[in-house]
Design a protein around this motif. Structure first.
Motif, short mmCIF file in Angstrom:
data_model
loop_
_atom_site.label_atom_id
_atom_site.label_comp_id
_atom_site.label_asym_id
_atom_site.label_seq_id
_atom_site.Cartn_x
_atom_site.Cartn_y
_atom_site.Cartn_z
N VAL A 1 1.13 24.45 10.63
CA VAL A 1 0.61 23.84 9.42
C VAL A 1 1.77 23.49 8.49
O VAL A 1 2.77 24.21 8.41
N ARG A 2 1.64 22.33 7.86
CA ARG A 2 2.58 21.92 6.80
C ARG A 2 1.73 21.47 5.62
O ARG A 2 0.99 20.48 5.72
N LEU A 3 1.83 22.21 4.52
CA LEU A 3 0.98 21.94 3.36
C LEU A 3 1.51 20.76 2.56
O LEU A 3 2.69 20.41 2.62
N VAL A 4 0.61 20.15 1.79
CA VAL A 4 0.95 19.01 0.96
C VAL A 4 0.20 19.14 -0.35
O VAL A 4 -0.82 19.84 -0.44
N ARG A 5 0.71 18.49 -1.39
CA ARG A 5 -0.02 18.42 -2.64
C ARG A 5 0.29 17.10 -3.33
O ARG A 5 1.30 16.45 -3.05
N ASN A 6 -0.62 16.70 -4.20
CA ASN A 6 -0.38 15.53 -5.03
C ASN A 6 0.47 15.93 -6.22
O ASN A 6 0.38 17.07 -6.70
N ARG A 7 1.26 15.03 -6.69
CA ARG A 7 2.13 15.36 -7.82
C ARG A 7 1.32 15.61 -9.08
O ARG A 7 0.25 15.09 -9.25
N THR B 1 -4.36 10.80 7.98
CA THR B 1 -3.45 9.70 7.65
C THR B 1 -2.19 10.21 6.98
O THR B 1 -1.08 9.72 7.24
N GLU B 2 -2.32 11.18 6.08
CA GLU B 2 -1.14 11.72 5.38
C GLU B 2 -0.16 12.34 6.36
O GLU B 2 1.04 12.10 6.29
N LEU B 3 -0.66 13.15 7.27
CA LEU B 3 0.24 13.82 8.21
C LEU B 3 0.85 12.82 9.18
O LEU B 3 2.04 12.92 9.52
N LEU B 4 0.06 11.84 9.62
CA LEU B 4 0.58 10.82 10.53
C LEU B 4 1.70 10.03 9.87
O LEU B 4 2.61 9.55 10.55
N GLY C 1 0.82 -1.21 0.00
CA GLY C 1 0.00 0.00 0.00
C GLY C 1 0.85 1.25 0.00
O GLY C 1 2.06 1.22 0.26
N LEU C 2 0.23 2.37 -0.28
CA LEU C 2 0.94 3.65 -0.34
C LEU C 2 0.88 4.34 1.01
O LEU C 2 0.21 5.36 1.19
N ILE C 3 1.57 3.74 1.97
CA ILE C 3 1.55 4.29 3.32
C ILE C 3 2.89 3.99 3.97
O ILE C 3 3.50 2.95 3.74
N ASN C 4 3.38 4.92 4.77
CA ASN C 4 4.66 4.74 5.44
C ASN C 4 4.52 3.83 6.66
O ASN C 4 3.44 3.69 7.23
N ASP C 5 5.65 3.26 7.05
CA ASP C 5 5.69 2.43 8.25
C ASP C 5 5.94 3.33 9.45
O ASP C 5 6.01 4.56 9.34
N THR C 6 6.11 2.73 10.62
CA THR C 6 6.21 3.50 11.87
C THR C 6 7.59 4.06 12.14
O THR C 6 7.74 4.96 12.97
N GLY C 7 8.64 3.49 11.50
CA GLY C 7 10.00 3.94 11.79
C GLY C 7 10.63 3.22 12.97
O GLY C 7 11.75 3.53 13.36
N VAL C 8 9.92 2.25 13.54
CA VAL C 8 10.47 1.49 14.67
C VAL C 8 11.26 0.30 14.11
O VAL C 8 10.68 -0.56 13.46
N GLY C 9 12.55 0.26 14.39
CA GLY C 9 13.40 -0.78 13.84
C GLY C 9 13.98 -1.72 14.86
O GLY C 9 14.84 -2.53 14.53
#
Length: 548
Positions: A542-548, A470-473, A316-324
């Protein structure tokens, strides 16, 4: 031989015989019986029992008390001829004779008959019952049977079988203790004789053995490579290439693996018969092929090929938690621990981050690329950049500009600026006052800020917006717990220090359902990763985002 009286003890002195006639004074004994001396006989032979009673006007009745069953009892008469029963082991048969006189007196005496077992030894017989067509050839299942072995005793049977290979090659045997024995015809360089021995034991412990000779013919091929079954795996999976099912007439052999087609993989122990590799990061289905060469001790070789179908992992298009790292209740432990399973470091992208084909850089599975003000890609070590492209989600993120002064005398995209969540609520639009928590002369509402950034065509786009929850998380790196912020400051610099209330709350686009007022929206705290339904008329970063 035993004497038993059914009348009281005092009467016994007057009426009963004492065990086979005894030697006591019989002057007062009115009734007595003697069953005879104990006997020793052989099973299935005839023997005679004869009782004597006094006075002579009585009747005799014989009964079985214990031991092997004989159906003829009870018997009437002093003398009887009986056939000893068939017994499996030496046994004792106890018979009792009852003697009753005309005046009603009754006495008994017991007789023991010791029956010796006369077991006939079994006969071990071996026959070959498979394959149907002889001689057998390589991979035929050869079956020997001992089922025609017999026990000559009338009611005897074979109770156990034991096979032994007295001479011949090593074979793969299913069982040595079944009535039948099977094995596959092996690879052979020459015709080979085998000598078997079958030992059978009957139900009385009798043992006999028989030997059986047979010949296995040589095979046309003396070495056969087997690369194993074709496999379907997912990217990043560990794949085992197993050629241990190969065969050689010399028994011992060596293996060498090489890749024939597909994306080049790094083979682990390619000179072993069980090589392995980790399937590479792919975007589309791929097929790999590997060949194994098997060589015997005489330098003869054979090859075989196996195909590995690799499919993309459903990440899926989602990041992991960063816990290694993995932990127990108190300390760090190795991952894949059965006692503490399914931890973040065991699962998802981060668990195989070292094998990800990343486009850019980032901790574990995070994959970021730096962009300039025109959205052109920069080198990973570039120091000046305006935006970040998340190569996992495909989103482009605003990078805040450096500190430029004290609020409200700051630049438009200064990381210190905060804004009121601007949206329609029951009481109307909520707008932040101008030149308060931001440098805008209009207001410090979110929509005003978004419009101003889009008007700049910032980083080559005019579709900047507020991120979803979800995007910001997805920017939170929980592996940074204990640090000032849980975001990678190498890619997101100029993040403000913790404010006076100890939080770094950033707005999301999602309103919190808190009844009818809809007066709160979710924030994500970049300091601890927690979310909060925050009043829309409060100011947050605030941190803005956009789709490519």
């Amino acid at each position: 031989m035993r004497a038993i009286s059914l009348i009281p003890l005092m009467s016994c002195l007057l009426l009963a015989a004492c065990g086979g006639g005894g030697g006591a004074d019989n002057s007062d004994i009115k009734t007595s019986v003697f069953a005879g001396n104990d006997l020793q006989v052989v099973e299935k032979s005839e023997f005679t029992i004869s009782a004597k009673g006094s006075p002579a006007d009585g009747t005799f009745t014989w009964q079985r008390v214990s031991g092997p069953i004989i159906d003829v009892f009870p018997l009437e008469g002093a003398e009887q001829t009986i056939t000893a029963p068939d017994v499996k082991s030496d046994s004792e048969l106890v018979l009792r004779v009852s003697y009753q006189t005309s005046d009603g007196s009754l006495v008994n005496d017991d007789l023991s008959v010791f029956i010796a077992s006369n077991n006939q030894l079994p006969l071990a017989v071996v026959t070959q019952v498979a394959p149907a067509n002889l001689p057998s050839v390589y991979k035929d299942t050869v079956t020997l049977s001992g089922l025609t072995s017999t026990d000559p005793d009338e009611n005897g049977e074979i109770s156990s079988y034991l096979w032994q290979l007295l001479s011949g090659p090593d074979l793969t045997i299913d069982s040595y203790t079944n009535p039948t024995l099977s094995f596959p015809h092996p690879l052979l360089e020459n015709n080979t004789n085998l000598k078997w021995q079958l030992t059978v034991t009957d139900d009385e412990g009798g043992v006999s053995a028989s030997q059986f000779d047979m010949t296995l013919n040589k095979t046309a091929q003396v070495i056969i490579a087997d690369a194993g079954a074709n496999q379907t795996v997912e990217e990043f999976d560990k794949v085992i290439l197993d050629a241990t099912a190969s065969e050689a007439a010399t028994q011992s052999y060596q293996c060498m693996w090489q890749q024939l087609t597909g994306n080049t993989e790094t083979l682990i122990e390619p000179k072993s018969c069980t090589a392995s590799f980790f399937a590479s990061d792919i975007d589309l289905n791929a097929t790999l092929s590997f060949e194994v060469q098997v060589m015997d001790l005489k330098g003869r070789t054979d090859t075989d090929t196996v195909f590995i179908d690799v499919t993309p992992k459903a990440l899926g298009l989602i990041n992991d938690t960063g816990v290694g790292e993995c932990y127990n209740n108190t300390q760090r432990i190795n991952c894949n621990n059965d006692e503490f399973p399914a931890q973040d470091a065991d699962l998802g992208r981060d668990s195989f981050a070292n094998r990800l084909g990343k486009v850019g850089k980032g901790n574990l599975a995070f994959d970021y690329t730096k962009l300039n003000e025109f959205a052109d890609e920069l080198l990973d070590d570039a120091q000046n950049f305006s935006c970040i492209r998340d190569n996992t989600t495909g989103l482009v993120w605003e990078v805040k500009s450096p500190y430029s002064g004290v609020l409200p005398n700051t630049s438009l995209r200064d990381g210190q600026n905060r804004y009121i969540w601007q949206g329609t609520v029951n009481s109307g639009d909520v707008n932040g006052s101008a030149n308060t928590t931001c440098p805008s002369d209009t207001d410090c509402g979110l929509q005003t800020y978004i419009d101003e950034v889009n008007a700049l065509d910032f980083c080559g786009g005019s579709n900047w917006r507020l991120p979803t929850y979800t995007e910001l998380l997805g920017l939170i790196d929980y592996g940074k717990q204990g640090q000032n912020v849980l975001i990678d400051t190498a890619f997101f610099p100029n993040t403000p220090s913790t404010n006076s209330v100890g939080h770094l709350r950033y707005w999301t686009s999602q309103t919190a359902v808190d009844g009818a007022s809809l007066s709160q929206a979710y924030t994500i705290d970049m300091m601890d990763g927690n979310d909060l339904a925050y009043p829309k008329d409060n100011a947050a970063y605030v941190r803005l985002v956009r789709n490519r």
